[in-house]
Design an enzyme around this catalytic site. Sequence first.
Site, PDB file in Angstrom:
ATOM      1  N   ASP A 130      34.102  39.517  37.647  1.00 17.91           N
ATOM      2  CA  ASP A 130      34.514  38.782  38.840  1.00 17.91           C
ATOM      3  C   ASP A 130      33.773  39.308  40.072  1.00 17.91           C
ATOM      4  O   ASP A 130      33.194  40.414  40.048  1.00 17.91           O
ATOM      5  CB  ASP A 130      36.033  38.979  39.002  1.00 17.91           C
ATOM      6  CG  ASP A 130      36.708  37.836  39.736  1.00 17.91           C
ATOM      7  OD1 ASP A 130      36.007  37.028  40.356  1.00 17.91           O
ATOM      8  OD2 ASP A 130      37.953  37.772  39.689  1.00 17.91           O
ATOM      9  N   ASP A 169      38.868  28.545  40.521  1.00 19.65           N
ATOM     10  CA  ASP A 169      40.243  29.053  40.473  1.00 19.65           C
ATOM     11  C   ASP A 169      41.224  27.896  40.466  1.00 19.65           C
ATOM     12  O   ASP A 169      42.416  28.091  40.221  1.00 19.65           O
ATOM     13  CB  ASP A 169      40.526  29.913  41.714  1.00 19.65           C
ATOM     14  CG  ASP A 169      40.136  31.359  41.470  1.00 19.65           C
ATOM     15  OD1 ASP A 169      39.748  31.686  40.337  1.00 19.65           O
ATOM     16  OD2 ASP A 169      40.209  32.156  42.421  1.00 19.65           O
TER      17      ASP A 169
HETATM   18  C1  DGJ Z   1      39.701  35.605  41.007  1.00 21.03           C
HETATM   19  C2  DGJ Z   1      39.486  34.904  39.703  1.00 21.03           C
HETATM   20  O1  DGJ Z   1      38.848  33.695  39.893  1.00 21.03           O
HETATM   21  C3  DGJ Z   1      40.821  34.736  38.997  1.00 21.03           C
HETATM   22  O2  DGJ Z   1      40.660  34.004  37.833  1.00 21.03           O
HETATM   23  C4  DGJ Z   1      41.362  36.098  38.718  1.00 21.03           C
HETATM   24  O3  DGJ Z   1      40.541  36.768  37.803  1.00 21.03           O
HETATM   25  C5  DGJ Z   1      41.501  36.887  40.012  1.00 21.03           C
HETATM   26  N1  DGJ Z   1      40.267  36.900  40.759  1.00 21.03           N
HETATM   27  C6  DGJ Z   1      41.920  38.292  39.730  1.00 21.03           C
HETATM   28  O4  DGJ Z   1      41.928  39.058  40.846  1.00 21.03           O
END
Ligand code: DGJ
Length: 738
Positions: A474, A544
Amino acid sequence: MIVFNEEDKIFHLSNKYISYILKIDEYNQLLHIYFGKKIQNSNFSHLVEYAKRAMASCPSMDKNNNSYEHMRQEYPQYGHGDMREGAYEFIHNYGSNVCQFEYKCYEITRGKKKIKGLPTVETVECDTLSITLEDKILNSQIILYYSIFDEEACISRRVEVKNFSDSPLKIEKLLSMSLDFYDNQYEMIDLYGAWSRERYIERHKLHYGKQSISSMRGHSSNNFNPFFALARKETTENIGECFGFALVYSGNFEADVYVDTYDVTRVMFGIESSTFGWTLNKNEIFYAPESILVYSNEGFNKMSNVFHKVINKYLIRDKWKNKVRPILINNWEATYFDFNEEKIIEIATIAKEMGVELFVLDDGWFGKRNDDTSSLGDWFVNYDKIPSGINGLSEKIHDLGLQFGIWIEPEMININSNLYNEHPNWLVGDKNYLISQSRNQFILDFSNDEVVDYIFKLLDNVLKDSKIDYIKWDMNRSISEAYSQNLNATSQKEFFHRYILGVYSLYEKLISKYPDILFESCASGGARFDLGMLYYAPQTWTSDNTDAIERLKIQYGTSMLYPLCTMGSHISAIPNHQLFRNTPLNTRANVAFFGTFGLELDVTKLKNEEILEISKYIEFMKDYRKIIQFGDFYRLINPFESNRCAWMVVSEKKDIAIVGVYKILQNVNGPYEKINLQGLDKNKKYTVNSKYECYGDELMNYGLVISDEGSGERSGSYKIEKGDFSSMIYLIKEKEEV
Ligand code: DGJ
């Protein structure tokens, strides 16, 4: 095939579909002649046109019709008669930025190799032309590389600079490609957006002057994707000419389309120049990232199809080439930070029974991370939450019959962490000023090899004793106050590029030690969805935003460039966590099918019938994912323009097609509806959802009837599957001969 006409000094690169033609002129400058549908080889010299134009600067006293301002050029420099923006700029040690690179030599080779330290398309199925240009005063060379693929309407271009001089060469700008189109009758298509609405499609007519998209955030970004296309006004998904451009790069980029007042359209693509600079010492080489150019005369669907093939065949690393992606469950939306080992095992046990193949432990397993204020950088397990450790938990998950994966965010640091206490100077930022936080976190200086090595060691400690099959990498913030304590005062403009080279180098280190791990890249969802990342991480968390209806636009736009096997797509809970919207479970599945497919919800809270329903969807995906992820994808109805969305995939043999049709809002007492399918075999007889039979030409020319009876007249007979947010999958199979 690449031919060089020695007499007229013309290069012609061609395959079954396209031609790309350029010429060396009498002053040893490179002129662009043509890029488009294949034309037969002949002498193209007469295609170079000259014009006498007032105020034009010309290279010699005996002619006044050959100003570079009015010639179509291949890799132009600003200021040598050409007053348009150039593709590169170098500064002499005496301050001048005038230079004159002239043709020196060329080479034609078979195949193409990886660029050192940068993601690259690699294959033997292409021919490569390299053209060396030289500036004798600078004692430096620019080498332009062109690879034409045997089987695709695609050319890749890249640029290298070599300095042979004792004085360092200062590079102020170095784009990866430039190309002058004959006219300006084009529209520009690009993918813009923001968090949770990534890669929306924008299309606009070109105007005179410069139109451009870019990122200066240190990552390719969700604001603009490093992709754009030029298309004729009449071009649609299935007809008309278009040219697609993409950059194999994850850092700052610029894509410029410049229309001059003589209607020539200049297209340029590469590293964003205002945030870039580089000093090249004697005998060093600078590698600019690769750009990919695609031509289609069958609309955007064909353009996307060529991109998808090139990515799948030549960019994704061997281990994952044409390999179906595991069906995963991720605990993020199920638990957020609030989990313990017991809860994880509970989720994994049910998921396994449902047919899931991989369990992913998201954020919160390390340091003291119980919310987003701490512990980034402390890549060691939190035993309070996971008493068995990552190694023990990975064993347990494997014992259940599932693969196991973890979440990391290696480029980041919280002030509240051991890492910060030990290495406060590893933060990106100018300490004389405020350094902005974002999600309470700061950037680690990945332009510094020492930092990259250290983070590698921390991660290696976790990985080496555990059974890790997957990593979600991430990256949740853009780079602000871009100053590196590791670079000297004159090298600060190298920071952004060096940072992304650091990211690539950590990927290289991890992949060479752990070649079997599947990486999924993520940046608050899709803020770094680009071809650079896909080289290392064969899939990306698309957004997301897991709401099925929002995902229609996101996945539709993303498919312009990226193949379905690269798009992370999950079924999540309702009400949806981003939109608070309720959508039927089958619609959530019908959207998630067109990607990698997975679950992102607390399966321990599902009713029995929901578990059974999702298990059936998992079975369906297992049966058809090869076709969905690697077949030919067609966009059919654009959700940006209507209250419907539809798309389809067709298998290579054209014996199976899967069509997804989505209703955004139900209309009352509306018209009958049908969609013209694409890519089927017109002579094959197909069955549609095992209900009726028809030939491919009926489905493509008359269309697939998708009308439903739900007019809202009788509320008693209303079913959720028929109203707002409803959807249908049509499974179209070649009828088996009996
Ligand atoms: C952002 C990501 O896009 C989510 O899927 C998740 O992994 C969160 N970060 C975790 O902090």
